[in-house]
Design an enzyme around this catalytic site. Structure first.
Site, PDB file in Angstrom:
ATOM      1  N   ALA A  11      -4.201  -9.364   5.902  1.00 57.62           N
ATOM      2  CA  ALA A  11      -5.343  -8.669   6.497  1.00 57.62           C
ATOM      3  C   ALA A  11      -5.437  -7.199   6.116  1.00 57.62           C
ATOM      4  CB  ALA A  11      -5.281  -8.806   8.025  1.00 57.62           C
ATOM      5  N   GLY A  13      -4.677  -6.062   3.069  1.00 47.37           N
ATOM      6  CA  GLY A  13      -4.956  -5.975   1.643  1.00 47.37           C
ATOM      7  C   GLY A  13      -6.440  -5.834   1.359  1.00 47.37           C
ATOM      8  N   ARG A  14      -6.770  -5.554   0.122  1.00 44.65           N
ATOM      9  CA  ARG A  14      -8.170  -5.352  -0.261  1.00 44.65           C
ATOM     10  C   ARG A  14      -9.012  -6.596   0.003  1.00 44.65           C
ATOM     11  NH1 ARG A  14      -9.239  -1.334  -4.921  1.00 44.65           N
ATOM     12  NH2 ARG A  14      -7.653   0.239  -4.581  1.00 44.65           N
ATOM     13  N   GLY A 105      -8.455 -20.315  -8.016  1.00 46.89           N
ATOM     14  CA  GLY A 105      -8.125 -19.043  -8.642  1.00 46.89           C
ATOM     15  C   GLY A 105      -9.277 -18.059  -8.560  1.00 46.89           C
ATOM     16  N   ASN A 106     -10.466 -18.547  -8.178  1.00 45.27           N
ATOM     17  CA  ASN A 106     -11.622 -17.678  -8.064  1.00 45.27           C
ATOM     18  C   ASN A 106     -12.673 -18.360  -7.197  1.00 45.27           C
ATOM     19  OD1 ASN A 106     -14.173 -16.242  -8.733  1.00 45.27           O
ATOM     20  ND2 ASN A 106     -12.891 -15.202 -10.224  1.00 45.27           N
ATOM     21  N   HIS A 138      -8.181  -6.719 -15.237  1.00 42.26           N
ATOM     22  CA  HIS A 138      -8.119  -6.471 -13.793  1.00 42.26           C
ATOM     23  C   HIS A 138      -7.521  -5.096 -13.527  1.00 42.26           C
ATOM     24  CE1 HIS A 138      -8.772 -10.832 -13.318  1.00 42.26           C
ATOM     25  NE2 HIS A 138      -9.161 -10.526 -12.112  1.00 42.26           N
ATOM     26  N   HIS A 139      -7.566  -4.693 -12.269  1.00 38.65           N
ATOM     27  CA  HIS A 139      -7.030  -3.405 -11.838  1.00 38.65           C
ATOM     28  C   HIS A 139      -5.517  -3.332 -12.025  1.00 38.65           C
ATOM     29  CE1 HIS A 139      -5.540  -5.435  -8.202  1.00 38.65           C
ATOM     30  NE2 HIS A 139      -6.698  -6.070  -8.209  1.00 38.65           N
ATOM     31  N   LYS A 142      -2.750  -5.428  -9.879  1.00 41.77           N
ATOM     32  CA  LYS A 142      -2.562  -6.876  -9.946  1.00 41.77           C
ATOM     33  C   LYS A 142      -1.198  -7.185 -10.559  1.00 41.77           C
ATOM     34  CE  LYS A 142      -4.932 -11.150 -11.296  1.00 41.77           C
ATOM     35  NZ  LYS A 142      -4.778 -11.715  -9.952  1.00 41.77           N
ATOM     36  N   GLY A 148      -5.364 -15.968 -12.248  1.00 37.87           N
ATOM     37  CA  GLY A 148      -5.644 -17.356 -11.888  1.00 37.87           C
ATOM     38  C   GLY A 148      -6.963 -17.833 -12.471  1.00 37.87           C
TER      39      GLY A 148
END
Length: 250
Positions: A11, A13-14, A105-106, A138-139, A142, A148
């Site tokens: 909760a 986390g981004r 994964g998405n 990705h940022h 990660k 994924g």
């Protein structure tokens, strides 16, 4: 339809924060939130949305199973965690007879449409003439690579050619690698800054290139997809599902 009560794992986390915002915007009941080191409380929840880490996901799966057994009704476990080892995936899938396990994964509609296009293209563009590369960015925070989503796209390409990705995957290139083996599917990874998610699948022949791509501009789109997946999953029997089921592609 009965109102679905939600628990949100990770909760702080981004993605956890994005999920909570979407739930609040839609006035859904957020029955519990928890993060690393906190007690997993699912006593008031029907579905848990989980963007954490593989070890945490397995602990949540066990908590779902225990709570479902207590109630006599399965809980929906919506999993956006990535970076699983094969033995962790096997352990997670073993909960499919007790939990409603929906892993992707998405959770983007666009990415899942892209998967279908990649599968079709790979089936038509044969390995003798066409090489396939999956590129993703990705940022810098990660922790797993390839993403994924990149692996999902690689699986879709391999499926289109009726091969196992494990047998044709080239994870990285460095040094004197020799020329490319026909039929392989390569992966290229970028990590930097605050990039939310960029994925492309490149089909390259000697004299032309086709690129299918998707760009994420706001991680809220993944949160919205996860919430929709949870609403769908909450009325399903125990089993293993993904976004292709939610969207009616399977």
């Amino acid at each position: 339809m009965t109102q679905v009560r939600f628990a949100v794992a990770g909760a702080r986390g981004r993605m956890g924060q994005a999920v909570i915002r979407v739930l609040n915007e839609r006035e859904f009941t957020v029955a519990a939130t928890f993060d690393k080191g906190e007690m997993i409380d699912l006593s008031q929840a029907d579905a848990v949305i989980d963007f954490t880490m593989p070890t945490a996901t397995l602990a949540i799966a066990e908590a779902c199973a225990a709570e479902g057994q207590k109630r006599g009704k399965p809980l929906a476990h919506i999993i956006g965690s990535t970076g699983f080892m094969p033995e962790q995936i096997a352990a997670l899938e073993a909960y499919g007879d007790r939990n409603i396990v929906l892993r992707s994964g998405n959770f983007s509609l666009g990415v899942n449409m892209l998967m279908g296009l990649v599968r079709q293209a790979a089936a038509k563009l044969g390995p003798d003439a066409w090489d396939i590369e999956v590129l993703e960015a990705h940022h810098k925070r990660k922790v797993d690579a390839p993403s994924g989503t990149a692996l999902m796209l690689g699986d879709a390409a391999a499926d289109g050619r009726n091969v196992d990705l494990h047998n044709v995957r080239v994870a990285a290139r460095d040094g004197l690698t020799g020329q490319r083996e026909p039929g392989t599917i390569g992966f290229s990874v970028i990590r930097g800054g605050g990039i939310i998610g960029e994925h492309s699948v490149l089909f390259a022949a000697e004299d032309e290139v086709i690129t299918l791509s998707h760009s994420a501009r706001d991680r809220t789109l993944f949160a919205r997809g996860a919430v929709e997946a949870a609403l769908w999953a909450a009325s399903q029997p125990p089993g293993l599902y993904d976004m292709q089921d939610v969207l009616g592609f399977r």
